[in-house]
Design an enzyme around this catalytic site. Structure first.
Site, PDB file in Angstrom:
ATOM      1  N   PHE A   1      -1.267  -6.999  -4.706  1.00 40.74           N
ATOM      2  CA  PHE A   1      -1.388  -7.730  -3.438  1.00 40.74           C
ATOM      3  C   PHE A   1      -2.858  -8.020  -3.165  1.00 40.74           C
ATOM      4  CE2 PHE A   1      -3.033  -4.406  -0.518  1.00 40.74           C
ATOM      5  CZ  PHE A   1      -2.866  -3.281  -1.310  1.00 40.74           C
ATOM      6  N   GLY A   2      -3.099  -8.711  -2.067  1.00 39.62           N
ATOM      7  CA  GLY A   2      -4.477  -8.930  -1.604  1.00 39.62           C
ATOM      8  C   GLY A   2      -5.335  -9.644  -2.637  1.00 39.62           C
ATOM      9  N   TYR A   3      -6.491  -9.040  -2.920  1.00 41.53           N
ATOM     10  CA  TYR A   3      -7.462  -9.652  -3.823  1.00 41.53           C
ATOM     11  C   TYR A   3      -7.191  -9.319  -5.299  1.00 41.53           C
ATOM     12  CZ  TYR A   3     -10.058 -10.248   0.558  1.00 41.53           C
ATOM     13  OH  TYR A   3     -10.424 -10.602   1.831  1.00 41.53           O
TER      14      TYR A   3
ATOM     15  N   ASP B   1      -7.815   3.220   4.662  1.00 40.90           N
ATOM     16  CA  ASP B   1      -8.452   1.946   4.985  1.00 40.90           C
ATOM     17  C   ASP B   1      -9.247   1.536   3.761  1.00 40.90           C
ATOM     18  OD1 ASP B   1      -8.449   0.065   7.232  1.00 40.90           O
ATOM     19  OD2 ASP B   1     -10.615   0.139   6.973  1.00 40.90           O
ATOM     20  N   SER B   2      -8.996   0.323   3.302  1.00 40.55           N
ATOM     21  CA  SER B   2      -9.591  -0.139   2.043  1.00 40.55           C
ATOM     22  C   SER B   2     -10.268  -1.477   2.234  1.00 40.55           C
ATOM     23  CB  SER B   2      -8.507  -0.297   0.973  1.00 40.55           C
ATOM     24  OG  SER B   2      -7.836   0.919   0.767  1.00 40.55           O
TER      25      SER B   2
ATOM     26  N   LYS C   1       0.837  -1.192   0.000  1.00 41.58           N
ATOM     27  CA  LYS C   1       0.000   0.000   0.000  1.00 41.58           C
ATOM     28  C   LYS C   1       0.880   1.254   0.000  1.00 41.58           C
ATOM     29  CE  LYS C   1      -3.853  -0.127   2.863  1.00 41.58           C
ATOM     30  NZ  LYS C   1      -4.464   0.169   4.175  1.00 41.58           N
TER      31      LYS C   1
END
Ligand code: ITT
Length: 197
Positions: free
Chosen positions: A150-152, A69-70, A12
């Site tokens: 990253f992540g989804y 914040d995501s 991020k």
């Protein structure tokens, strides 16, 4: 003046720094303040957690702080995982665990529409915060594709594209993503404030 990016998520942080030009500000991150305790993200909204992160880091460092914040909001799951995106598959789970869980929850769903949403909070050193947000609509595919991001990201195709965020070049994600849209808005709405720091 110093601005602290209130995140300990290196992906991020890299995206925020690539997207936003902090014009003359000395930009630090939570990694530069190892003694500042981790913020417990226990609010029920992205807004609540973004404000909490920005305010706690600003008060602990004595600097202005910017938090992000995501979350991923999936229509067929009534907006889940949403604010629980980081720990969808349980406490201390991995990005891979979350992706497996998301595919399982969506296995029998026809509607694959979703959006990523980012809330940014900017706090002064005393803890007075303001927020704004950005969103990126798209859909969840049925198998992981791509290795960027990253992540989804390997499961999400943004509207108007055929590749997932993990297949698209970082420069493209950083133009159209939820985070990019929120930061583009910040560059306009908070321009005077940020340039006066
Ligand atoms: P900080 O609170 O330290 O900033 P975090 O990883 O806990 O880091 P969030 O609570 O905002 O950050 O993120 C929630 C989760 O949402 C994150 O762990 C990812 O799984 C997902 N996420 C957020 N932004 C994303 C993006 O751009 N692409 C893919 N997944 C993302």
């Amino acid at each position: 003046m110093k601005l602290v990016l209130a995140t300990r998520n290196a992906h991020k942080l890299e995206e925020i720094q690539a997207i936003f030009d902090f014009q003359g500000l000395e930009v630090l991150s939570a990694f530069d303040f190892p003694d500042v305790p981790d913020v417990v993200e226990d609010k029920e909204t992205l807004e609540g957690n973004a404000v909490k992160k920005a305010v706690e880091v600003a008060q602990a460092t004595g600097c202005w702080a910017l938090a992000d914040d995501s979350g991923l909001e999936v229509a067929a799951l009534d907006g889940a995982p949403g604010v629980y995106s980081a720990r969808y598959a349980g406490d201390h789970c991995s990005y891979a665990d979350n992706n497996v869980k998301l595919l399982k929850e969506l296995a029998d769903k026809d509607d694959r529409s979703a959006q990523f949403r980012t809330v940014l909070a900017l706090s002064d050193p005393q803890g007075k915060a303001q927020t704004l947000e950005g969103a990126c609509p798209g859909k969840i595919i049925e198998e992981l594709r791509g290795t960027n991001g990253f992540g989804y990201d390997p499961l999400f195709i943004p509207e108007g594209h055929s590749g997932t965020f993990a297949e698209l070049d970082a420069a493209i994600k950083n133009k159209i993503s939820h985070r990019a849209r929120a930061l583009q808005k910040a560059a306009v709405e908070w321009a005077a404030l940020l340039s006066s720091l």
